[in-house]
Design a protein around this motif. Structure first.
Motif, short mmCIF file in Angstrom:
data_model
loop_
_atom_site.label_atom_id
_atom_site.label_comp_id
_atom_site.label_asym_id
_atom_site.label_seq_id
_atom_site.Cartn_x
_atom_site.Cartn_y
_atom_site.Cartn_z
N LEU A 25 0.58 -0.89 -0.51
CA LEU A 25 -0.24 0.30 -0.05
C LEU A 25 1.34 1.19 -0.01
N LEU A 26 2.15 1.34 0.96
CA LEU A 26 3.24 2.74 0.64
C LEU A 26 3.50 2.64 -0.62
N THR A 27 3.84 1.01 -1.76
CA THR A 27 4.25 1.74 -2.96
C THR A 27 3.00 2.16 -3.49
N ALA A 28 2.15 1.47 -3.50
CA ALA A 28 1.03 1.76 -4.25
C ALA A 28 0.43 2.90 -4.20
N THR A 29 -0.05 3.65 -3.23
CA THR A 29 -0.75 4.78 -2.64
C THR A 29 0.63 6.29 -3.07
N GLY A 30 1.46 6.23 -2.73
CA GLY A 30 2.41 7.29 -2.08
C GLY A 30 2.84 8.04 -0.51
N LEU A 31 1.32 7.74 -0.45
CA LEU A 31 0.88 7.96 1.56
C LEU A 31 1.93 7.73 2.09
N SER A 32 2.23 8.42 3.22
CA SER A 32 3.40 8.24 4.17
C SER A 32 2.86 7.05 4.80
N LYS A 33 3.82 5.99 5.72
CA LYS A 33 4.11 5.40 6.30
C LYS A 33 2.79 5.63 7.27
N PRO A 34 3.20 6.31 8.69
CA PRO A 34 1.81 6.77 10.03
C PRO A 34 0.46 7.22 8.81
N SER A 35 0.30 7.63 7.29
CA SER A 35 -1.06 7.01 7.13
C SER A 35 -1.38 6.36 7.14
N VAL A 36 -0.66 5.13 6.18
CA VAL A 36 -0.98 3.71 5.84
C VAL A 36 -1.76 3.52 6.66
#
Length: 414
Positions: A25-36
């Motif tokens: 999900l980190l790779t796919a969304t580009g969101l930060s780790k805390p956000s994921v």
């Protein structure tokens, strides 16, 4: 419950991939780790995702697998035919599906039924209520699409279950059943349009941008898709081949409003064969087609004459569609489309009349209409739940291709 943007983003990717991990999900969304992490935790708490084992990569640390859970919801597709009702429910991940068909008694080719009997309607309504009342399904229905053998104009594409009293017959009964369990809009769509959608998305048209789906059953019609979009027309009547005046030849007599439908309907092939050959007691359209092909193979001139005449007329209908719409493919639906030899004969008869016409049999088959209704429902439900992040309905729909469905009464809680 409206989800915040980060949760919609994460849930969309989870639905699209079937199962996923936080690193993916980190790779796919580009969101930060805390956000994921926050999004996954919130979605898990709300019942939208659940843990389903661990992914152990060749290198690196194992990671928890997540998949869609019960709260993500279901869509319901209903094919309200002239001699059957098909009910199919699919979850928003395309991972679970259940189906039941309620058919009128007797062989399909024995009568040209135009309305469902009260007993069939009551049976279908009872099964629908039974599904809606299950504790693990209650309140989780996100979209309902009903395919009907009618012209549906823009003003009727969305109706409310609460307005069931304004409808008639089987449609009123099923909407009345839904009213106690679902308060969202019900989408009405022409049945042949639904079949065209299924054939385009998971069938013969999956590799082309346009097709015309020619339904040859009790009624006759075409569903037209160009550049991936349904063509409905100004009044919802695009593809209504039964409205074509026929015959056209000078001196051919009075034009009948339904003569084209009578000419192309599968029942005409059945009736022609029965009138010229030995009786085929209680045979369906498919069984009659197989009997004709067997007789042709045995050298029967009568069987060949019946088949050739019908094939010629269907080929001309395909050419007419090609001349007006110019689709990549004309798909033959109904039991006629299930006979490769007949489809090949139609292609051979059509090609000399139009250099671009290409004819195929149906890949999706008998469930094309209800699958098309489900596909439209999945697209609608993803858009409603995920908004601008609803970009993964395609992989979910792809999971419907060839997937076995559990019987309606045997579906276990997820």
């Amino acid at each position: 419950m409206e989800l915040p943007p980060t949760q919609r983003h994460v849930l969309s990717h989870t639905l699209g991939h079937g199962s996923t991990t936080r690193p993916r999900l980190l790779t796919a969304t580009g969101l930060s780790k805390p956000s994921v992490n926050d999004a996954v935790g919130s979605l898990e708490k709300a019942g939208y995702v659940r843990r389903n084992g661990r992914h152990v990569p060749v290198t690196g640390k194992p990671a928890v697998l997540f998949e869609a859970a019960g709260e993500v919801g279901w869509v319901l597709g209903i094919d309200l035919g002239s001699s059957h009702v098909d009910l199919m429910a699919v979850d928003l991940a395309g991972a679970e599906s259940t189906h039941v068909s309620v058919a009128e008694p007797g062989p399909a080719g024995a009568a040209r039924r135009r309305e469902l009997s009260q007993a069939t309607v009551e049976r279908a309504a009872g099964l629908l209520a039974e599904w809606c009342e299950r504790p693990d399904r209650r309140g989780r229905l996100r979209s309902v699409t009903i395919a009907v053998p009618q012209i549906i104009d823009a003003g009727r594409r969305q109706v409310s279950p609460a307005d069931a009293g304004r409808e008639q017959g089987a449609l009123a009964a099923l909407m009345g059943t839904l009213a106690g369990h679902y308060d969202g809009p019900v989408r009405l769509e022409n049945n042949v349009n639904c079949s065209a959608v299924a054939e385009m998305r998971i069938g013969a048209g999956a590799e082309v941008p346009s097709l015309a789906y020619l339904q040859l059953g009790v009624g006759v019609g075409a569903g037209i898709i160009t550049e991936g979009r349904l063509v409905r027309g100004a009044h919802g009547a695009a593809g209504e081949l039964s409205r074509l005046p026929f015959p056209w030849a000078e001196g051919a007599g009075q034009v009948s409003r339904h003569a084209m439908e009578e000419r192309l309907a599968a029942s005409r092939l059945v009736d022609s064969y029965r009138s010229r050959a030995a009786p085929v007691a209680g045979a369906t359209v498919g069984e009659v087609v197989r009997a004709i092909l067997a007789d042709v193979a045995d050298g029967s001139a009568e069987a060949k004459a019946v088949l050739d005449e019908y094939v010629r007329d269907v080929a001309r209908a395909c050419v007419a569609l090609a001349a007006v719409v110019d689709p990549d493919l004309v798909v033959i639906g109904g039991e006629i489309g299930d006979a490769p030899e007949v489809v090949t004969a139609i292609q051979a008869a059509a090609r000399p009349l139009h250099e671009f016409v290409a004819v195929s049999g149906s890949v999706v088959g008998a469930l094309a209409t209800v699958l098309g209704a489900v596909i439209l429902g999945l697209e609608e439900a993803h858009a409603e739940l995920l908004g601008e992040y609803a970009v993964h309905a395609g992989p979910v729909i792809d999971r419907l291709r060839g997937r076995p469905r559990q019987p309606w009464s045997e579906q276990h809680a997820g």
